[in-house]
Structures are given as C-alpha cells and as structure tokens.
Design an enzyme around this catalytic site. Structure first.
Site, PDB file in Angstrom:
ATOM      1  N   CYS A  80     -30.285  21.616-103.809  1.00 52.40           N
ATOM      2  CA  CYS A  80     -31.097  22.285-102.792  1.00 52.40           C
ATOM      3  C   CYS A  80     -30.208  22.744-101.628  1.00 52.40           C
ATOM      4  O   CYS A  80     -29.433  23.674-101.774  1.00 52.40           O
ATOM      5  CB  CYS A  80     -32.230  21.368-102.328  1.00 52.40           C
ATOM      6  N   HIS A 174     -34.739  20.051-107.405  1.00 49.85           N
ATOM      7  CA  HIS A 174     -34.407  18.628-107.289  1.00 49.85           C
ATOM      8  C   HIS A 174     -34.467  17.936-108.651  1.00 49.85           C
ATOM      9  O   HIS A 174     -35.549  17.572-109.115  1.00 49.85           O
ATOM     10  CB  HIS A 174     -35.371  17.941-106.316  1.00 49.85           C
ATOM     11  N   GLU A 176     -33.613  14.955-109.288  1.00 49.17           N
ATOM     12  CA  GLU A 176     -33.898  13.526-109.119  1.00 49.17           C
ATOM     13  C   GLU A 176     -35.396  13.214-109.086  1.00 49.17           C
ATOM     14  O   GLU A 176     -35.803  12.062-109.261  1.00 49.17           O
ATOM     15  CB  GLU A 176     -33.233  12.996-107.837  1.00 49.17           C
TER      16      GLU A 176
END
Length: 513
Positions: A80, A174, A176
């Site tokens: 990001c 993202h 994660e």
C-alpha cells in the site's frame, strides 16, 4: 534463525503483517520506518517489508524510508503506502485518485510476454483488500506492472530489466488481510521463493533460542520473577526455569488488587510446575499508596514502582528481574510509528522506576498472546492455565474507575466472580478472548423492594480477539446477559444497574483504563 524486518509507516495492519509472516514459520520483527540501513543490517534480515501508512508520499508530513534500505542486498516488498514510497524513491509519480479504493477489489494479474512475475506464481485473478486514496500514476524507470484493478492500473509492480537484481516489489493492496484470498500465498512467494528464507521459526525453536539467550545473559547470577498466575508471567517463569533452574526464585505478590480468592488459586496451580515461589502479602502497602489516586496513568506507575519495591525486599543477591512483557505491550507503550502517540504506558514497561536496581529479562517480549500459549504448550503447561483470560498487571485498580478502596474492590470482586462463573457454566468462557467487570465512578437511581436506591453502576466487558491488538465485542446471548445482570443486582450489595460494553478496539481499548 533467518528473519524478516517490517518497517512501520503507521499502518493499523503492521502487527498483522508480522503475525502473518510468523504463521509461515518465519521470524519477523518491527522497526520504525526511519530505521537506518546500519540499524537494519544489525538485525540481519533476509527480506524487508514496508508497511502501509496513513499519510501521502507527496505531502509535507510524508514518512519516507532511508534510500539505503534498497541497497542492502535483500528483497524488499512495499505494501500500500510502501508501494507508493517505492515508486517515489525510484522516480515514479504518485497522486491522489479521483476514485478511492476501500474494501474488496478485483485484482487482475498481468501476463507479461517476457516472463511471469515470481511474486504472482500460482496466483490467479482474485479478490484483494484495498485501502488507499492515492495511486501510482507514472511507473518508475526500471519497473514493470504485474497486476491491476478497476481503479488502479498499477496495483502491483516490480523492479525489472536493469533494476531486476534489486528485487523490489510493491502491492497496492493488503496481502496480510484475510479478505485478500491469495494473500498468504503471495507472502510465501516473496519470502520463501524470492528471498529464499527457510521456515524454521516455531515454538520449539523459539524455546531453544531463548534458553541460550537467558543462560548467556544471566550467567551464574540469581534471578527473581514476579509471577501473577496469568499466562504471560507463568510461561515466562517456566521458560526461565528451564534455562537456569534453581538460579530462579519467584515472588507472587498479593497486591490487594486481585480477583476473588486469587492468591489461593494461583499458589495451588503453581505447585506442580516445579517453581520456587514465595507469597508476599503487600496489599496494605499498595492500597495505601493508591489512596485517593484517580488518574489511570498515575495508578499504573504507582503500582509498577510498588511492585519493584516489594521485589527488592525479597532480594537475595538476585541481579535480574523476569517479566512477562509481550509484543503488544511494547508496541502500545513505545511508539514505533514515528509521530504516532503512545496509547498508554504498560505496567511492565512504563511503570518501572528509572533507577531500578534490577536488570530485566523479558523472554516473551517479541511474542503475541497466541504464540505465548503455543510456547506454553510446548513447555508442558496445563491447558486450563494457558487458557485463562488475560489479567492486567495493575489488577482491579484499572477496573475500579477513579479512586480505589477496599469496599469498592470487594464489590467488583463479587460481581466479576458471578460473571466469570456464568461464562464457564454456559460454556462461553473459552469462546471469548477476555471477559471482566468494571465498576464505574457513577451511581444511578433504582427501585428495590418498593424502596428507592442510589447505588453503583457496573459494566460487563467481553471481547473476541487473537492477540489483543484488535478486538470485537462479543455478542453474548441476551438471555445470558439478563441472567448475569439479575444475579449481580440481587447478590451483590451496592450495585443496582448493569451495562454491557459494545465497543470494539479500535477505537476503544480492551481495558477501560
């Protein structure tokens, strides 16, 4: 043990990145965004990840990494804001987007004629999680686009051609976050395939590494441990005991701020663990020092100083103090986000007097809560101990809001005992991460037996979480809450109203103080 360094630019997901890496069996640690190349080199990472962040790379308050980070000879992945920082550093252009992307988006993998991106190996077009208002509008020289989305033509890029050897990659989304369907595979591709890291981090390897470190640090010196009966201090004590044996002596302090019958319960379950434990009743001292103190920060610091004072009275040539400090404690107490603010001082971190006579051993300070439990299982600690709900170091002092007194502590103990008892009876205790009662510094009007009452208000708090960094309020059944409320109001003198806290973290913290 090979590791990954995550540079923190202030993202709410930074700790989640570190956790996802560890789930792959790879050790990770977080450093500030402006860590120097020399500092990073000391940690010897095999890969570097730049986290997201709330600022704009072209703004006056932009947080930018040292350019030397890209010259350390290890692969770098920007997520990001991290991608945008990469683009800016290498001469690309980042600008505000007319169409911001927040939430799910469809990612389309680019199929380059020359060669496929190693980062996207076995990754199909799929949903990803976006959270950005800026985007890359001009590609840096020596980079190529590897994925796009409807509103972001360059939602993934990588160094290529003359810059291929740098192994620099960027993702606008993202990986994660669970909503990114192939996020774990992307991280695996980067860390294992591209960086060549061997997944060798596990509770067992952590224990072996820590035992070596503890032995090297303590030498032949004696060590004292303040044990509370909670998961953290118990696991820390057993781990240190395995490292240095009889050099360790534990002190369990009854500070007058414990739950109902806590001292007896703790001493009973510590017996089978083979620890040398002394019970120190210092309740009068703690309550005297806390008299008329209402500020939560002052309460925490007074309790921290008093703990050390009590320990020092039980010293017998010990040179080190063991504490069960965890990674979230350190993160909340010592900002690693550059300009971000400390949320609150942690009992194990900010409450210690500066001129303490003891040096610290904190064997768990790099672990999240679920990892501590995994280490405890590897150490052979009983499951009923490991699955106890977290209990704050300052105890009930931060659950009696405002000034602390024996009568108010007794009211809270009785109410909390009922709440926890009902959770266990209903089979709900293990389904929530933490549950407790809070005695508020307000009173309310009620009616009992046709008589007007003006008594205390109690709040119930139950949350679901993995590591305490974020938490959702637990949606307990209404009939359960009604039963708990009815029992507390009828059985605990001094309470005539019960409320249920439905705040999540963030914006609230789990504890009220």
């Amino acid at each position: 043990m090979q590791s990954v360094t995550v540079l923190d630019f202030g993202s709410q997901y930074t700790q989640l990145i570190a956790r996802r890496i560890r789930e792959l069996g790879i050790y990770s640690e977080i450093l500030p965004y402006n860590a120097s190349p020399e500092t990073i080199r000391e940690h010897d990472p095999k890969a570097i990840i730049l986290s997201g962040g709330p600022t704009s790379v072209y703004g006056d308050s932009a947080l930018l990494p040292d350019g030397g980070v890209f010259m350390l000879g290890v692969p770098v992945l920007g997520i990001c804001y991290g991608l945008q920082a990469i683009a800016k550093h290498f001469g690309g252009e980042v600008a505000g987007s007319s169409k911001q992307e927040f939430g799910r988006a469809k990612m389309l993998v680019s199929h380059n004629e020359e060669s496929e991106s190693p980062l996207f190996r076995n990754i199909p077009d799929s949903d990803v999680w976006m959270s950005h208002g800026d985007k890359v509008v001009r590609l840096p020289e020596g980079f190529r686009v590897t994925a796009s989305s409807e509103n972001s033509e360059m939602c993934a890029l990588e160094s290529y051609g003359s810059k291929a050897a740098l192994k620099v990659y960027g993702l606008q989304f993202h990986p994660e976050v669970q909503h990114t369907l192939y996020g774990k595979q992307l991280l695996s591709n980067f860390l294992i395939d591209i960086a060549g890291i061997k997944p060798d981090w596990s509770p067992k390897s952590f224990i072996g590494h820590q035992i070596e470190e503890i032995r090297a640090r303590a030498g032949k010196d004696k060590v004292i441990c303040g044990i509370s009966g909670g998961v953290d201090s118990t696991v820390a004590a057993v781990l240190v005991s395995q490292a240095i044996g009889k050099q360790l002596h534990c002190v369990f302090v009854d500070n007058g701020l414990l739950r109902k019958n806590e001292a007896v319960k703790v001493m009973n379950f510590l017996k089978p663990l083979g620890l040398s434990v002394t019970l120190a009743d210092a309740s009068d001292l703690f309550l005297k020092r806390l008299d008329k103190v209402a500020s939560p920060e002052k309460k925490r610091k007074i309790i921290g100083r008093t703990f050390i004072h009590v320990f020092e009275q039980h010293l017998n040539e010990e040179k080190y103090l063991v504490q069960g400090t965890l990674y979230p404690d350190v993160i909340e107490s010592v900002s690693v986000k550059g300009p971000s603010e400390t949320i609150k001082s942690h009992h194990n971190v900010g409450g210690l007097p500066k001129r303490m006579k003891l040096k610290l051993i904190e064997p768990l300070r790099e672990l999240f809560k679920d990892e501590v439990r995994a280490v405890g299982r590897e150490l052979g600690i009983a499951e009923d101990i490991l699955m106890r709900h977290p209990f704050p170091g300052p105890g009930l002092a931060v659950r009696v809001l405002g000034s602390v007194s024996r009568p108010r502590l007794d009211i809270l103990r009785e109410a909390d005992e009922i709440f926890i008892e009902e959770l266990k009876t209903s089979g709900l205790y293990q389904h929530v991460w933490q549950a407790f009662s809070v005695l508020l510094p307000v009173q309310s009007v009620g009616v009992m037996g046709d008589k007007r009452t003006y008594e205390n208000v109690l709040a119930l708090r139950a949350v679901e979480s993995t590591d305490g960094m974020t938490a959702d309020w637990a949606q307990l059944p209404h009939d359960f809450l009604a039963r708990v409320s009815n029992r507390i109001i009828n059985e605990v003198r001094g309470i005539n109203r019960v409320a249920y806290d439905i705040s999540s973290k963030p914006p609230a913290t789990i504890e009220w103080e």
